[in-house]
Motif scaffolding. Structure first.
Motif, PDB file in Angstrom:
ATOM      1  N   VAL A  13       0.857  -1.184   0.000  1.00  0.00           N
ATOM      2  CA  VAL A  13       0.000   0.000   0.000  1.00  0.00           C
ATOM      3  C   VAL A  13       0.891   1.232   0.000  1.00  0.00           C
ATOM      4  N   LEU A  14       0.701   2.087  -1.003  1.00  0.00           N
ATOM      5  CA  LEU A  14       1.468   3.317  -1.124  1.00  0.00           C
ATOM      6  C   LEU A  14       0.489   4.466  -1.316  1.00  0.00           C
ATOM      7  N   ASP A  15       0.502   5.391  -0.365  1.00  0.00           N
ATOM      8  CA  ASP A  15      -0.380   6.560  -0.451  1.00  0.00           C
ATOM      9  C   ASP A  15      -1.832   6.130  -0.648  1.00  0.00           C
ATOM     10  N   ARG A  16      -2.235   5.147   0.178  1.00  0.00           N
ATOM     11  CA  ARG A  16      -3.603   4.631   0.195  1.00  0.00           C
ATOM     12  C   ARG A  16      -3.990   3.947  -1.120  1.00  0.00           C
ATOM     13  N   VAL A  17      -3.005   3.541  -1.909  1.00  0.00           N
ATOM     14  CA  VAL A  17      -3.247   2.828  -3.157  1.00  0.00           C
ATOM     15  C   VAL A  17      -2.546   1.478  -3.096  1.00  0.00           C
ATOM     16  N   GLU A  18      -3.272   0.424  -3.439  1.00  0.00           N
ATOM     17  CA  GLU A  18      -2.673  -0.910  -3.453  1.00  0.00           C
ATOM     18  C   GLU A  18      -1.908  -1.104  -4.764  1.00  0.00           C
ATOM     19  N   VAL A  19      -0.664  -1.504  -4.622  1.00  0.00           N
ATOM     20  CA  VAL A  19       0.194  -1.703  -5.790  1.00  0.00           C
ATOM     21  C   VAL A  19       0.791  -3.100  -5.722  1.00  0.00           C
ATOM     22  N   THR A  20       0.668  -3.822  -6.814  1.00  0.00           N
ATOM     23  CA  THR A  20       1.284  -5.148  -6.902  1.00  0.00           C
ATOM     24  C   THR A  20       2.634  -5.003  -7.590  1.00  0.00           C
ATOM     25  N   VAL A  21       3.673  -5.472  -6.944  1.00  0.00           N
ATOM     26  CA  VAL A  21       5.014  -5.318  -7.479  1.00  0.00           C
ATOM     27  C   VAL A  21       5.680  -6.689  -7.569  1.00  0.00           C
ATOM     28  N   GLY A  22       6.502  -6.846  -8.558  1.00  0.00           N
ATOM     29  CA  GLY A  22       7.296  -8.061  -8.715  1.00  0.00           C
ATOM     30  C   GLY A  22       8.635  -7.694  -9.314  1.00  0.00           C
ATOM     31  N   THR A  23       9.524  -8.653  -9.363  1.00  0.00           N
ATOM     32  CA  THR A  23      10.846  -8.369  -9.911  1.00  0.00           C
ATOM     33  C   THR A  23      11.390  -9.572 -10.646  1.00  0.00           C
ATOM     34  N   SER A  24      12.247  -9.302 -11.622  1.00  0.00           N
ATOM     35  CA  SER A  24      12.984 -10.337 -12.334  1.00  0.00           C
ATOM     36  C   SER A  24      14.469 -10.045 -12.156  1.00  0.00           C
ATOM     37  N   ILE A  25      15.271 -11.098 -12.082  1.00  0.00           N
ATOM     38  CA  ILE A  25      16.693 -10.945 -11.753  1.00  0.00           C
ATOM     39  C   ILE A  25      17.538 -11.720 -12.760  1.00  0.00           C
ATOM     40  N   GLY A  26      18.591 -11.063 -13.241  1.00  0.00           N
ATOM     41  CA  GLY A  26      19.607 -11.726 -14.049  1.00  0.00           C
ATOM     42  C   GLY A  26      20.910 -11.809 -13.269  1.00  0.00           C
ATOM     43  N   ILE A  27      21.571 -12.955 -13.300  1.00  0.00           N
ATOM     44  CA  ILE A  27      22.753 -13.199 -12.473  1.00  0.00           C
ATOM     45  C   ILE A  27      23.953 -13.506 -13.369  1.00  0.00           C
ATOM     46  N   ALA A  28      25.075 -12.837 -13.070  1.00  0.00           N
ATOM     47  CA  ALA A  28      26.353 -13.145 -13.722  1.00  0.00           C
ATOM     48  C   ALA A  28      27.376 -13.426 -12.624  1.00  0.00           C
ATOM     49  N   ILE A  29      28.051 -14.557 -12.700  1.00  0.00           N
ATOM     50  CA  ILE A  29      29.012 -14.976 -11.679  1.00  0.00           C
ATOM     51  C   ILE A  29      30.374 -14.344 -11.970  1.00  0.00           C
ATOM     52  N   ILE A  30      30.985 -13.778 -10.916  1.00  0.00           N
ATOM     53  CA  ILE A  30      32.332 -13.214 -11.013  1.00  0.00           C
ATOM     54  C   ILE A  30      33.334 -14.326 -10.668  1.00  0.00           C
ATOM     55  N   VAL A  31      34.308 -14.618 -11.471  1.00  0.00           N
ATOM     56  CA  VAL A  31      34.721 -14.047 -12.735  1.00  0.00           C
ATOM     57  C   VAL A  31      34.385 -15.001 -13.889  1.00  0.00           C
ATOM     58  N   ASP A  32      33.536 -15.998 -13.590  1.00  0.00           N
ATOM     59  CA  ASP A  32      33.213 -17.005 -14.606  1.00  0.00           C
ATOM     60  C   ASP A  32      32.522 -16.399 -15.820  1.00  0.00           C
ATOM     61  N   HIS A  33      31.698 -15.398 -15.583  1.00  0.00           N
ATOM     62  CA  HIS A  33      30.890 -14.819 -16.665  1.00  0.00           C
ATOM     63  C   HIS A  33      31.390 -13.440 -17.081  1.00  0.00           C
ATOM     64  N   GLY A  34      32.595 -13.094 -16.721  1.00  0.00           N
ATOM     65  CA  GLY A  34      33.143 -11.812 -17.152  1.00  0.00           C
ATOM     66  C   GLY A  34      34.254 -11.343 -16.237  1.00  0.00           C
ATOM     67  N   THR A  35      35.305 -10.824 -16.831  1.00  0.00           N
ATOM     68  CA  THR A  35      36.429 -10.290 -16.049  1.00  0.00           C
ATOM     69  C   THR A  35      36.486  -8.769 -16.105  1.00  0.00           C
ATOM     70  N   THR A  36      35.510  -8.157 -16.784  1.00  0.00           N
ATOM     71  CA  THR A  36      35.400  -6.699 -16.807  1.00  0.00           C
ATOM     72  C   THR A  36      33.971  -6.324 -16.448  1.00  0.00           C
ATOM     73  N   SER A  37      33.811  -5.097 -16.004  1.00  0.00           N
ATOM     74  CA  SER A  37      32.469  -4.643 -15.639  1.00  0.00           C
ATOM     75  C   SER A  37      31.547  -4.644 -16.845  1.00  0.00           C
ATOM     76  N   THR A  38      32.074  -4.336 -18.019  1.00  0.00           N
ATOM     77  CA  THR A  38      31.247  -4.319 -19.226  1.00  0.00           C
ATOM     78  C   THR A  38      30.712  -5.704 -19.537  1.00  0.00           C
ATOM     79  N   ASP A  39      31.591  -6.720 -19.468  1.00  0.00           N
ATOM     80  CA  ASP A  39      31.152  -8.092 -19.745  1.00  0.00           C
ATOM     81  C   ASP A  39      30.132  -8.561 -18.712  1.00  0.00           C
ATOM     82  N   LEU A  40      30.392  -8.273 -17.445  1.00  0.00           N
ATOM     83  CA  LEU A  40      29.462  -8.710 -16.396  1.00  0.00           C
ATOM     84  C   LEU A  40      28.094  -8.065 -16.565  1.00  0.00           C
TER      85      LEU A  40
END
Length: 755
Positions: free
Chosen positions: A420-447
């Motif tokens: 509830v935000l400002d007397r309004v009901e809001v349904t929220v969800g999230t999606s997540i992408g995971i990159a393992i350090i350093v298996d999936h990239g050795t630079t910030s750009t690659d990760l």
């Protein structure tokens, strides 16, 4: 002879006395005044040069062009009682800046080096007018010369003249004290105090202003070396000693910012400048300098740093600080072999919240999510807001991929749900992408790229979940991006897209009563692209609204063409996505299409999936559906029973038809429980006065069961697959002819039996 000798002696004494009176007082007066003035302008030159050096140290790149700021610095609290001129020269001796009034002659001048990082980059010269002092000395000399003459000739000096001379000396002393007070006032306003230390006496001296700045009583606090060193917080004492050793060794001026403990226990920031003192023979006799309170400046710098590296809305780290941190984590993981991971997440349907409820609610939602992330992860991991609804999490010191997945699952569970935000009901969800350090990239750009690809994959699989990067994702995403671009061009150029129609058959009469319009895409290179591939791409690339409007218009044009050709009430059903509810003016689109094509609104049915009923603003859904009903079109609830169905929605929203999903049809004749479930759904629809349509029927046994249970209509491969308009209407005509033939045969059979 004695008298003559006495007379000569007295004359000599009188002459000597007159000479002493005529010469000594003016000389002493001039010498004292000269030394005082030289000390004053030397102090002023050193102080101004130190201030300019400190400013140049902070702005070393283009300081020669900062003339306005340099003018402000050198003009600050300069005594105005007499003309003073100041000049700044560069290392070549060329004049960069000249400030102040012309001093005229006579005048005194001195200069101090401007030293930055141990290098003299210029000099600051101070020119001080001594015209008034010279006039005073001249008048004094004339006076004492006249007095000497009078003594020589009159052998006496009137008391009144002596008093006048004493008064003049007192006036000169008062003038010196006044000018000294002006310098002290300038120090007070600038929060600057001066100090000195003599090597031979090991004595440290503080000015009154330092006691005032630090809050210590001069009577109670002894400025011994050990006592003063105890005042510096952290490693300040050792740092100061290092700097002062460099000053003594190399005869340079150095300044350092340190934390100093005040008398009330608080810690303040002070800039301490140190310079070497030598005697006339060049021997090192001590050090001296200034202490300036810079606590206000440090507080402002810290506030600027917060603004520069933190998100002002959520208080989390911003993108700039995130890139610094990820580079540090990468270096440490590569050096020590530690494990870590980058999690990228964004909020599902956040744009809908902004569009329907306003940006204030959207901002409140971002703050809420930021608090949830910070509370869930604590201080063990790094959280940043990269912009919009996109957040990044750096997991440090995790044991492996399993722990990363556990944390990601916890975040999805914590963030997802109703709030509830400002007397309004809001349904929220999230999606997540995971990159393992350093298996999936050795630079910030690659990760970042790989975590973003994983996030894209998580959304493709249905949102509200996490996904770890896998090799090959890049090619898959690139293919989808290319398809999205081709689909956009196809819509823009009206090339390659077409509409196929699947008949809807009335189970009572066996005749076609309508068609569902379905988009098809014949790619110029790939050939036929299945809807299961390009429809999700359209949804993820925000093309679904354009595609939905295109199908709506094509279906309405086709239905009007059939109607004009004499087809019996060719109703067409068009799918409407949730995005069209939230991101377009669907009511206006439908009205404009009906007006353009001339299709009667009762021949248009809009099929809406249950997913739109799960969104947070039911009032918008209700308003849009009621407005569509007022346009005269019919509404069908598609895929009933597979998503977020609620009996409340069926009673509150103005649906005319209930489409039963194929999962309830497939295999139903062979399952008693499936039959009862199907019976209940059909009974529910009929009880609410809704037409029931079963989709996906592929066997005659399923048709027989649906007839038995009282279902109204069927749409499925058992009758016909989706086909172009000409084939679809031809099938309808054949089915009508078959139904008519069956009817005629039954009538003939009945007549024969009665005969």
């Amino acid at each position: 002879m004695i008298n003559s000798a006495r007379t000569k002696g007295r004359m000599r004494i009188a002459l000597a006395l007159s000479l002493v009176i005529a010469l000594v007082p003016p000389f002493v007066h001039g010498l004292v005044s000269y030394r005082y003035q030289m000390r004053a302008i030397e102090f002023l030159a050193d102080m101004q040069a130190a201030r300019v050096s400190k400013y140049i140290y902070a702005h070393e790149a283009m300081w020669q062009y900062h003339k306005v700021r340099l003018t402000e610095i050198v003009e600050f609290q300069v005594p105005r009682s007499v003309p003073i001129r100041q000049r700044i020269y560069d290392a070549k001796g060329e004049t960069l800046l000249e400030v102040g009034e012309p001093t005229g002659r006579p005048s005194l001048a001195t200069s101090a080096p401007i030293i930055v990082a141990g290098t003299e980059i210029g000099r600051l010269e101070v020119i001080f007018s001594v015209a008034s002092e010279a006039l005073e000395i001249l008048l004094s000399a004339l006076f004492f010369m006249l007095l000497g003459i009078l003594i020589y000739f009159g052998r006496s000096i009137p008391v009144r003249k002596l008093d006048e001379a004493i008064l003049e000396l007192e006036t000169a002393r008062n003038t010196l004290e006044h000018r000294s007070g002006q310098l002290n006032e300038a120090q007070h306003l600038g929060k600057i105090g001066d100090w000195s230390y003599q090597f031979d006496k090991e004595a440290l001296w503080w000015s009154d202003e330092i006691y005032h700045l630090l809050g210590y009583d001069p009577e109670a606090f002894a400025t011994t070396r050990d006592a003063v060193m105890e005042l510096y917080a952290d490693d300040g004492a050792s740092r100061l000693l290092t700097v002062q050793a460099e000053v003594i060794r190399h005869s340079v001026v150095r300044s350092i910012d340190l934390k100093v403990r005040r008398g009330d226990g608080d810690i303040g920031y002070f800039a301490i400048t140190t310079k070497l003192r030598t005697d006339s023979e060049g021997r090192k006799t001590g050090i001296y300098g200034t202490i300036q309170d810079i606590s206000d400046r440090k507080a402002a710098e810290e506030q600027l740093e917060i603004l520069a590296f933190h998100d002002p809305l959520t208080g989390l780290a911003n993108r700039t600080l995130f890139h610094r941190r990820i580079d540090d984590v990468l270096c440490r993981c590569e050096r020590t072999g530690e494990s870590g991971a980058l999690l990228l997440l964004d909020l599902d349907r956040f744009k809908d919240v902004n569009d329907t409820l306003g940006h204030s609610v959207g901002d409140a939602l971002l703050v809420k999510v930021a608090h949830l992330l910070a509370r869930t992860l604590g201080n063990e991991h790094f959280v940043a807001r990269l912009g919009g609804d996109e957040f990044a999490i750096l997991l440090e010191g995790v044991s492996g991929q399993e722990e990363c997945e556990r944390i990601a699952a916890e975040i999805v569970a914590v963030v997802s749900g109703m709030t509830v935000l400002d007397r309004v009901e809001v349904t929220v969800g999230t999606s997540i992408g995971i990159a393992i350090i350093v298996d999936h990239g050795t630079t910030s750009t690659d990760l970042l790229r790989n975590a973003d690809l994983a996030l894209y994959g998580a959304k493709e699989e249905g949102r509200g979940r996490y996904k770890i990067f896998e090799p090959g994702m890049d090619e898959a995403v690139q293919e989808k991006v290319a398809l999205a671009l081709d689909l956009r061009n196809a819509l823009a150029n009206d090339e390659g897209l077409s509409v196929h129609y699947q008949p809807q058959v009335d189970l009572t009469t066996g005749r076609v009563i309508g068609y569902e319009a379905l988009a098809r895409w014949n790619h110029p290179v790939r050939g036929n692209v299945p809807p299961s591939l390009f429809v999700p791409i359209a949804e993820s690339s925000h093309l679904i609204c354009d595609l939905g409007y295109w199908v709506l218009r094509q279906a309405a044009l086709q239905a009007k063409e059939w109607l004009d050709a004499g087809a019996a009430a060719p109703l067409v059903a068009v799918n409407v996505s949730a995005a069209q509810i939230w991101n377009t003016d669907l009511v206006n689109d439908v009205s404009s299409v009906l007006a353009e094509t001339g299709l009667p609104p009762e021949l248009l049915c809009l099929e809406l999936t249950e997913s739109l009923l799960a969104d947070q603003n039911e009032s918008r859904v209700r308003t849009v559906l009621k407005s569509l009903k007022q346009c005269g079109v019919s509404l069908a609830l598609d895929d009933f029973g597979t998503g977020y169905s609620s009996l409340g929605y069926l009673t509150q929203l103005p649906f005319d038809k209930l489409k039963i999903d194929r999962i309830f049809i497939d295999g139903a004749p062979d399952s008693r429980r499936a039959i009862e479930l199907l019976r209940g759904i059909i009974a529910l629809g009929r009880g609410l006065g809704m037409t029931t349509i079963a989709e996906g029927a592929e066997k005659q046994q399923e048709i027989a069961l649906l007839k038995e249970l009282g279902c109204d209509q069927v749409q499925g491969f058992v009758y016909a697959r989706p086909a172009p308009a000409t084939e679809a209407i031809a099938f309808a005509l054949r089915l009508d002819a078959d139904a008519m033939a069956v009817k005629i045969n039954s009538q003939q059979t009945a007549m024969a039996s009665s005969a």
